[in-house]
Design a protein around this motif. Structure first.
Motif, short mmCIF file in Angstrom:
data_model
loop_
_atom_site.label_atom_id
_atom_site.label_comp_id
_atom_site.label_asym_id
_atom_site.label_seq_id
_atom_site.Cartn_x
_atom_site.Cartn_y
_atom_site.Cartn_z
N GLU A 1 8.99 44.01 37.23
CA GLU A 1 7.81 43.61 38.01
C GLU A 1 6.54 44.01 37.25
OE1 GLU A 1 8.02 41.80 40.60
OE2 GLU A 1 10.19 41.91 40.88
N LEU B 1 8.33 50.07 38.53
CA LEU B 1 8.20 48.62 38.77
C LEU B 1 8.27 47.86 37.45
CD1 LEU B 1 5.35 48.54 41.46
CD2 LEU B 1 7.70 47.74 41.78
N GLN C 1 2.80 43.00 38.77
CA GLN C 1 2.40 43.87 39.88
C GLN C 1 2.05 45.27 39.36
OE1 GLN C 1 5.45 44.56 42.82
NE2 GLN C 1 4.12 45.78 44.14
#
Length: 927
Positions: free
Chosen positions: A589, A584, A592
């Motif tokens: 990302e 991720l 997150q």
């Protein structure tokens, strides 16, 4: 370490201890021993611990590249000739290949300037196995669990081709990690001595008979003429150890010789239960209490089961012993799991009793139902007998199948160990030594020119290419040819090849080999089987290493679904979870990923303890994400703590410890602790070059970090030379578009930009990085956003404020969104945008980003005034240009005046740096 109970060491051997303890009685350190305080290379002698037939062992302090206490084993004080040096290299390789939690780690090996070989090994603070168990009053279950881990360590040594030959309590030390006992096997001196003798084609009998008589197998003691020692000799010694853990004594000590059983051809040993019966009145009850049992229950457990295990391990006929240390460990785990033991003679009654113990709750419920339906009791009893008979037959068939499967698995394990045991640094050193030998023999006049050439080259890199081209390629062909009828074993061997390819940075090939393995296992075992998940994980790691981050993420998302059936703390599931978080972050990302990593690190630390390897790995990943988000203080605290924990748990040169050391060095450099950072970086470059070679991706990464710190302290020329070498290496190894290659270009540009005359060269490199990252990662990826902001800042420093303002007008808000409002790069982009507008004469427009930069740095809200001062000074300059002198003066009095009021010699490094930065900013605006 305290070495209580020297009675464990019953007779002198040719091994050397790797533990603390006094020197032999009457030894005052003379007779050729090194004096305390003597320097030997990077080591300082602290004390003589012991002396054996092969040499001496000292407690020593390693002074560099890291400080730690080691056990230094110095071979007999004589110079070795070329042949014996070759034997010593065999010995070094043998010990270095053994990496197991239950075996003391070998850190270093070499020879003194006088030619005396030595080993530096893990110094164990612990007690002998039997002493620890008695002093801590370990119950029966705890003893067997601890002993099973010892067996697993011995099995690891056997798989590496090493037979210990002197297993006894004093050579198995128990220390504690997070309050849990951890065994460590030491003293492979006899094993390696025998290996040298065999390597020379000499008679090895003298080494086979060396050892401790009370723990020695008949064939090792010379009672079985013509039989050479093999791994089953260590199984015999383990049997004696297990006997002592159960009975509190070695076989025959104080025994009634009329109560004995036969253990083979003519040798008799009383079983542990009989040994306990010989104890004085009251002592048998005390022994049972020591093991946490009543005397009748202890007698029943020994006579019915554990006596059989001990006596099978100690059979005089070694063909009747357990086939391996792993088989003995498995037997003990069967006992702990209430499963039938292979050593106990098969009977339906015994099998039924074990079944009932494992299913006591279900059986109790079944009994209640049976009482309620008494009329069907006769039929139920008949059915039970039939079922027991069928189970007995099934157990026998299963045992035979397990035996055959184990034989095949040993073949595969041998092949896998050959692949996994490849020692790149050792091969590189051997290549270099071979070149020296040939030049000295055939062209001695060229010898003076050889060393500079070897220093400029990397024999380890040559070894890597040879392994990939000649060994791995041929291994894959042989697997396809020789294991076509056993695809399960072929898959195991191919997985080993894929792992080695990952280590060698042959990522494209690793992707394909791991995919083949995973596809086969998914068809044969199902997608959720741990073996399938392992192979898919390797495939995902290889994909990520090639730069295909989205492909790796997509595969890991599927893996998470496939692993959902595993326990939440299953290691395979946890590894996949951590890989998901990293994937991720790699695709951008990061927020997150950070929250997921924080939650996982907390959960694993609470559930498994702070010293658990998986908990430490999760914590390491959290620290990386904190640093990327700009939480530098918290990230550094994480790595300072984690580094000390990993050194204690894994050793200073374990790859996980080195990874944390690298992260810590970077954070120290970012915190302007440059001297400490440089020390860590130098050590890392030295260690990784020795371990992996100068152009391995990991080594190149450490060299790049070192170059950045050199640049930060003003050594720009050295930093530029190192970054150019790193860039060339990455282009050769990884390709021009690889993520790390682009990063090398960016860092080289940063170094070049320090020279005010070379901005065009730096900007051209940055534009190449922008194009490459935008094409490969997309315009909103954090790495792309970072270089955009960096490019705007370089344009401003190059005296092109209008172009800088145009770039940063879009890049600065995007950086706050993607990198986070605490990220230093994002905040700097906002401030430089304001300063570029101010340099263009647009003071009113400049106030907006300049005030924003102040707020982001905590201005007027209790933040660090020193951190805010450069932004406050720039804002004050903008206010004065607008004729708002009172507002400007208020800012200057709050932030700048206290700093200027200090005498120059009273300012610390950080304060001096802030004033230099403000002066540089003011000069840039006036250009």
């Amino acid at each position: 370490m305290t070495r209580a109970g020297d009675s464990d060491d019953l007779a002198p051997t040719e091994g050397l201890p790797a533990r603390a303890g006094a020197a032999p009685a009457g030894d005052d350190g003379g007779g050729g021993s090194l004096a305390n305080g003597t320097r030997m290379g990077r080591y300082r002698i602290d004390a003589l611990l012991g002396r054996g037939g092969m040499g001496e062992v000292y407690r020593a302090e390693q002074l560099e590249p890291v400080r730690r206490t080691v056990a230094l084993k110095l071979m007999n004080a004589r110079r070795l000739d070329a042949r014996h040096l070759a034997y010593f290299e065999v010995e070094r390789q043998m010990l270095a290949h053994m990496k197991h939690p239950a075996i003391a780690q070998v850190y270093d090996a070499g020879a003194t300037p006088e030619g005396f070989p030595f080993f530096a090994m893990e110094f164990i603070e612990g007690s002998p196995l039997t002493t620890y168990c008695e002093q801590h009053r370990l119950g029966l279950q705890a003893r067997l669990e601890l002993f099973a881990r010892v067996c697993e360590g011995v099995q690891h040594a056997h798989q590496k081709g090493v037979i210990h030959r002197d297993l006894k309590p004093g050579n198995i030390l128990v220390t504690e990690v997070d309050g849990r006992p951890v065994p460590k096997i030491i003293d492979f001196g006899i094993a390696t001595a025998a290996s040298r003798s065999l390597a020379a084609g000499e008679h090895a009998g003298e080494f086979e008979r060396a050892g401790t008589p009370d723990y020695m197998s008949p064939e090792q003691a010379g009672l079985e003429p013509g039989l050479e020692v093999d791994t089953r000799s260590d199984v015999y010694s383990l049997g004696v150890l297990l006997y002592e853990l159960l009975a509190g004594r070695r076989p025959g000590v104080g025994a009634d010789t009329s109560r004995v059983v036969h253990t083979g051809t003519g040798t008799t040993v009383p079983p542990p239960s009989a040994q306990i019966e010989t104890l004085a009145p009251g002592n048998a009850e005390a022994r049972a209490d020591q093991l946490g049992l009543s005397r009748p229950r202890l007698r029943r457990l020994l006579r019915d089961e554990l006596d059989w295990v001990v006596l099978k391990a100690m059979r005089r006929d070694r063909t009747e012993r357990y086939a391996s240390a792993a088989a003995l460990a498995d037997e003990l785990r069967r006992f702990l799991d209430d499963r039938p033991l292979l050593a106990v003679p098969a009977s339906r009654g015994y099998t039924a009793r074990k079944w009932l113990r494992r299913h006591r709750l279900g059986f109790a419920a079944a009994s209640a139902v049976a009482l309620a339906v008494l009329v069907g009791f006769g039929l139920s009893l008949y059915g039970l007998r039939q079922a027991n008979a069928a189970r007995a037959v099934a157990e026998e068939q299963r045992a035979l199948a397990e035996q055959r499967s184990a034989e095949l698995e040993r073949v595969a394990a041998f092949q896998q160990s050959m692949l996994a045991g490849i020692d790149l640094p050792g091969m590189g050193a051997t290549l270099a030594a071979g070149l020296r030998e040939q030049i000295e023999r055939d062209a001695p006049d060229l010898a003076p020119t050889l060393e500079p050439l070897l220093s400029a080259s990397s024999p380890t890199d040559l070894a890597r290419r040879l392994i990939d081209r000649d060994l791995l390629a041929n291994a894959l062909v042989a697997i396809e040819r020789d294991f076509a009828d056993r695809p399960d074993l072929a898959a195991d061997l191919r997985e080993s090849v894929a792992r080695v390819q990952l280590e060698l940075a042959v990522f494209d090939k690793a992707v394909e080999v791991a995919r083949e393995v995973a596809d086969y296992r998914e068809r044969a075992l199902g997608p959720g089987d741990p073996a399938t998940l392992h192979a898919r994980h390797i495939q995902a790691s290889a994909l990520s290493s090639t730069g295909d981050y989205q492909g790796a993420l997509d595969l890991i998302v599927k893996l998470r679904a496939d692993a959902a059936g595993l326990d939440e703390l299953d290691p395979v599931r946890l590894e996949i979870e951590m890989a998901w978080h990293l994937a991720l972050a790699l695709v951008g990302e990061r927020e997150q990923a950070l929250e997921l990593q924080r939650a996982l690190a907390t959960r694993l630390t609470e559930a498994l303890g702070s010293g658990d390897p998986l908990a430490m790995k999760a914590t390491n990943n959290l620290g990386i994400s904190l640093a990327r988000r700009g939480e530098m203080t918290e990230a550094r605290a994480v790595f300072e703590d984690l580094y000390s924990r990993r050194v204690a748990a894994l050793g200073a040169e374990h790859e996980d410890t080195l990874g944390t050391m690298s992260n810590l060095a970077v954070l120290r450099a970012m915190g302007r602790d440059h001297e400490s950072a440089l020390e860590l970086h130098r050590s890392l470059v030295e260690v990784q070059t020795r371990r992996l070679g100068r152009e391995h991706p990991t080594t190149l990464s450490e060299r790049g970090n070192y170059a950045n710190t050199l640049n930060a302290v003003g050594e720009s020329a050295a930093a530029e030379a190192e970054w150019r070498a790193v860039l060339a290496g990455r282009q050769r190894i990884l390709g021009g578009d690889a993520r790390d290659t682009l990063r090398a270009k960016l860092n080289l540009a940063a170094v070049i930009a320090r020279d005010g005359e070379r901005f065009p060269e730096a900007l051209a490199l940055e534009e190449e990085v922008i194009e490459g990252r935008t094409r490969l990662l997309g315009p909103r990826h954090p790495d792309t956003v970072f270089i955009l902001t960096n490019h705007g800042m370089t344009l401003y420093r190059a005296g092109r404020p209008a172009e800088a303002a145009a770039v940063l007008a879009d890049a600065a808000p995007l950086a706050l969104e993607v990198l986070g409002e605490r990220n230093p790069q994002a905040i700097s982009a906002v401030q430089i945008h304001g300063m570029a507008l101010l340099a263009m004469g647009r003071a009113e427009a400049a106030l907006v980003p300049l005030r924003q930069a102040m707020a982001l740095r905590g201005g007027a809200d209790g933040g660090d005034d020193l951190e805010v001062t450069p932004s406050a000074a720039a804002t004050a300059r903008a206010l004065r240009r607008l004729g708002r002198a009172a507002e400007a003066q208020a800012l200057e009095e709050r932030y700048l005046a206290p700093l200027l009021a200090k005498p120059a010699d009273a300012r610390d490094d950080r304060e001096a740096h802030v004033l230099e930065l403000i002066a540089e900013q003011t000069a840039l605006e006036r250009r």
